[in-house]
Write a protein that holds these residues in place. Structure first.
Motif, PDB file in Angstrom:
ATOM      1  N   LEU A   1      21.384  29.819  64.371  1.00  0.00           N
ATOM      2  CA  LEU A   1      20.991  28.737  62.892  1.00  0.00           C
ATOM      3  C   LEU A   1      19.698  27.435  63.972  1.00  0.00           C
ATOM      4  CD1 LEU A   1      24.799  27.774  62.057  1.00  0.00           C
ATOM      5  CD2 LEU A   1      23.014  29.281  60.293  1.00  0.00           C
TER       6      LEU A   1
ATOM      7  N   VAL B   1      27.125  33.135  59.406  1.00  0.00           N
ATOM      8  CA  VAL B   1      28.285  32.452  59.384  1.00  0.00           C
ATOM      9  C   VAL B   1      28.870  31.681  60.773  1.00  0.00           C
ATOM     10  CG1 VAL B   1      30.257  32.671  58.610  1.00  0.00           C
ATOM     11  CG2 VAL B   1      29.141  33.989  57.568  1.00  0.00           C
TER      12      VAL B   1
ATOM     13  N   ARG C   1      19.566  31.322  57.678  1.00  0.00           N
ATOM     14  CA  ARG C   1      20.634  30.162  56.967  1.00  0.00           C
ATOM     15  C   ARG C   1      21.608  30.173  56.758  1.00  0.00           C
ATOM     16  NH1 ARG C   1      18.672  26.976  52.992  1.00  0.00           N
ATOM     17  NH2 ARG C   1      19.732  27.877  51.541  1.00  0.00           N
ATOM     18  N   CYS C   2      22.950  28.857  56.886  1.00  0.00           N
ATOM     19  CA  CYS C   2      23.877  28.986  57.072  1.00  0.00           C
ATOM     20  C   CYS C   2      24.685  29.399  55.785  1.00  0.00           C
ATOM     21  CB  CYS C   2      24.056  27.301  56.892  1.00  0.00           C
ATOM     22  SG  CYS C   2      25.835  26.840  56.978  1.00  0.00           S
TER      23      CYS C   2
END
Lengths: 388, 388
Positions: free
Chosen positions: A297, A281, A303-304
């Motif tokens: 990231l 996140v 994955r965002c």
């Protein structure tokens, strides 16, 4: 102990396994053998794992813990450390019975087969308080992060846990303060299923301030679980191994907030090594509590994750498992543990302490030297203190 | 006008080009021809680009704007729209001279060769107020983002612009309110070099509230630049084309804050299509102003930029250019512009309006149909209104 009769085994397992297991001498013997291995090994002991894979768990008890000798150095070192702990088995079973913990072993219908991806480093057994069936849920999401979470991190964790558990996912976390605690609490608040994976025994709530929370999890539709037997205190090694178990018990791992060197990055690394989906996140670049997430990231191709939809998508997108890499990562930590900062040690000494063969240890030491984490000197190998 | 003598050309260009250009009849004629093309075409006119690539810019003036006929439908449509604007050239040159703008054309020593990656869609000329040499700086970073920026976005923009310009990078942006304005202002504050790329003529500061800021940029070590001639108002198409120019003028583009459908994503798309490095600054997932940035991280594989070091790294990591894709994206927008939501049009009509050959238009219409942006009916093609 090694030569217990069927009746004795049944007595030892009573209260720890289902009646079906007690009624089946073969199943009972396997459960008992796994319980012994769980009590005498540290998490991730690949030598024990290899021995059990080779002999089967029951014969491995005699080969690894019996009185016979061996010419294999790693196995001999293993025998010494395992035998030293044989006396703890009885106490661990009593403690488990006392707190109403269940014993799960590979092959048991409730065994979460996801953890078998850990190969020889898979747990020998799991000790669980609560609804053990929740370990093998269809869809499990690990939500982990910093103990020193911010209001923002706790808010996002609450949103993700609420929505994902409403969509039927099991929320897995580590029971710690901060992000972990919020993940469990938000799931409980919507009567969702949550799994708390502890680094110590399930009879010892850790942290103590979460004793009540862990009790509520165990009484709800979820479960509190550990691979170490009851009575075992958490240690640094066991926290790291617990992190690998969180990753292995989950289809996807999302790190909500993490500092630059947070332990959550260790969980993330295990998830990636296991080929599990990994998400992070994002947060303000001005927040130190998000620095580890941004690192994931950038460096780990995480994955965002910005919403419950993103997290759901992650649960549907797992890449093929690569358990070999995971094992290798664990091995390095074990070699580091076997090295001293002050006293130089010869490779055969390190191999014995870490439980590896001499050829294997030479390769691992070379890798650690490249990483700058071990140094070779005229008198042997030393550990390099980390810059953190 | 098309048959101006060398003396007449020199008179028209006086004040707009360097003495070296005025003293060289050939260079002056090329500059004048490019100025004419810049005045009669819309940005990104690929038909004019192809004609100039084929004939050379001076012969293309006669072929595209002279009295001769042609059997090529796209060229004929081009001739009609170009000739309709021929009368504006004189006025545009006068306005440019009046505000002290410089005329740059391909081949001029100050021409920023980066924009040639746009192929037939490259600008015919650039009109610049200020230090034109700053357009061809070694290292140019586009910092773009939402007009409705938050305090967080403006803070991060200020940090990035300050540190990157101190490290010698030119900061390129679009002169708008919000992130763009902060990028320019922060660069000016440390006497850095900043380039403002406008969608309208450089004699018309836009937005009006930034007239003073744009004036300061033009008087500083940077430049205010546009590909449309003086006197041209900005339009939606010209903003989109201006975005492609920002991307093309820069080695890397970083989007600091952007809503889910922000125009900055258009700039980012151009940067990616041109093979330029693309970065996005993460922010709280609870902030709508960061939603577009997170989308870039998820869908465009943008790099996560959290610091000046990350942005510097991006400037050193460009992938090979793919100008073809960029041209294709522009082409689709042009076809959409040639379609009507209400009146169905036959492919040859669309081809004429958009300036493409009939075979080319069939392919483009098919792509737009697949994208759900155009629909084929019994009476012809219509544009589908977007869900936004």
């Amino acid at each position: 102990m090694l030569t217990a009769s069927s009746r004795e085994v049944r007595a030892k397992l009573t209260g720890l396994v289902t009646p079906e297991v007690l009624d089946d001498d073969g199943a009972a013997a396997r459960h008992y053998a796994h319980a012994i291995w769980s009590c005498v090994t540290e998490p991730g002991d690949g030598v024990a794992g290899a021995l059990i894979a080779e002999c089967g768990v029951i014969a491995a008890v005699e080969a690894g813990l019996g009185s016979g000798g061996t010419t294999n150095a790693a196995l001999e070192a293993g025998r010494r450390r395992w035998q030293a702990r044989l006396s703890s088995v009885e106490d661990a079973l009593d403690r488990a019975r006392h707190v109403g913990a269940r014993l799960l072993v590979p092959g048991n219908p409730d065994w979460p087969v996801r953890v078998d991806d850990l190969g020889v480093h898979a747990p020998r057994a799991l000790w669980a308080r609560g609804n053990v069936a929740s370990l093998a849920g269809d869809s499990a999401l690990a939500l982990v992060g910093a103990r020193a979470a911010t209001g923002y991190g706790e808010h996002v964790t609450g949103e993700l846990a609420t929505h994902l558990s409403r969509r039927g996912a099991t929320i897995v976390s580590g029971g710690a303060y901060g992000i972990d605690g919020m993940a469990h609490r938000a799931t409980l608040a919507v009567d969702g299923v949550t799994v708390a994976v502890l680094a110590g025994g399930v009879d010892r709530p850790y942290p103590a301030g979460h004793a009540d929370l862990l009790g509520r999890i165990a009484r709800g539709p979820g479960v509190v679980v550990a691979e170490v037997p009851c009575g075992t205190p958490p240690t640094k090694w066991r926290f790291l191994q617990r992190n690998r178990l969180i990753a292995a018990l989950s289809d996807a791992t999302v790190v909500v907030e993490a500092g630059w060197r947070s332990g959550s990055l260790n969980t993330a690394g295990h998830a990636a090594a296991l080929g599990r989906a990994l998400g992070a996140v994002p947060g303000p670049v001005t927040s130190a509590a998000s620095a580890g997430c941004h690192r994931l990231l950038r460096e780990y191709d995480a994955r965002c994750v910005t919403s419950a939809d993103d997290a759901s998508e992650l649960l549907g997108a797992q890449s093929p498992a690569e358990p070999v890499t995971s094992g290798r990562t664990d091995d390095r930590t074990r070699v580091l543990d076997a090295l001293s900062v002050r006293s130089p040690r010869e490779p055969d000494d390190v191999a014995r302490r870490a439980g590896f063969g001499i050829d294997e240890i030479r390769g691992l030491l070379a890798i650690l030297e490249l990483d700058g984490r071990a140094r070779r000197g005229p008198e042997g190998w030393r550990r390099v203190t980390s810059p953190s």
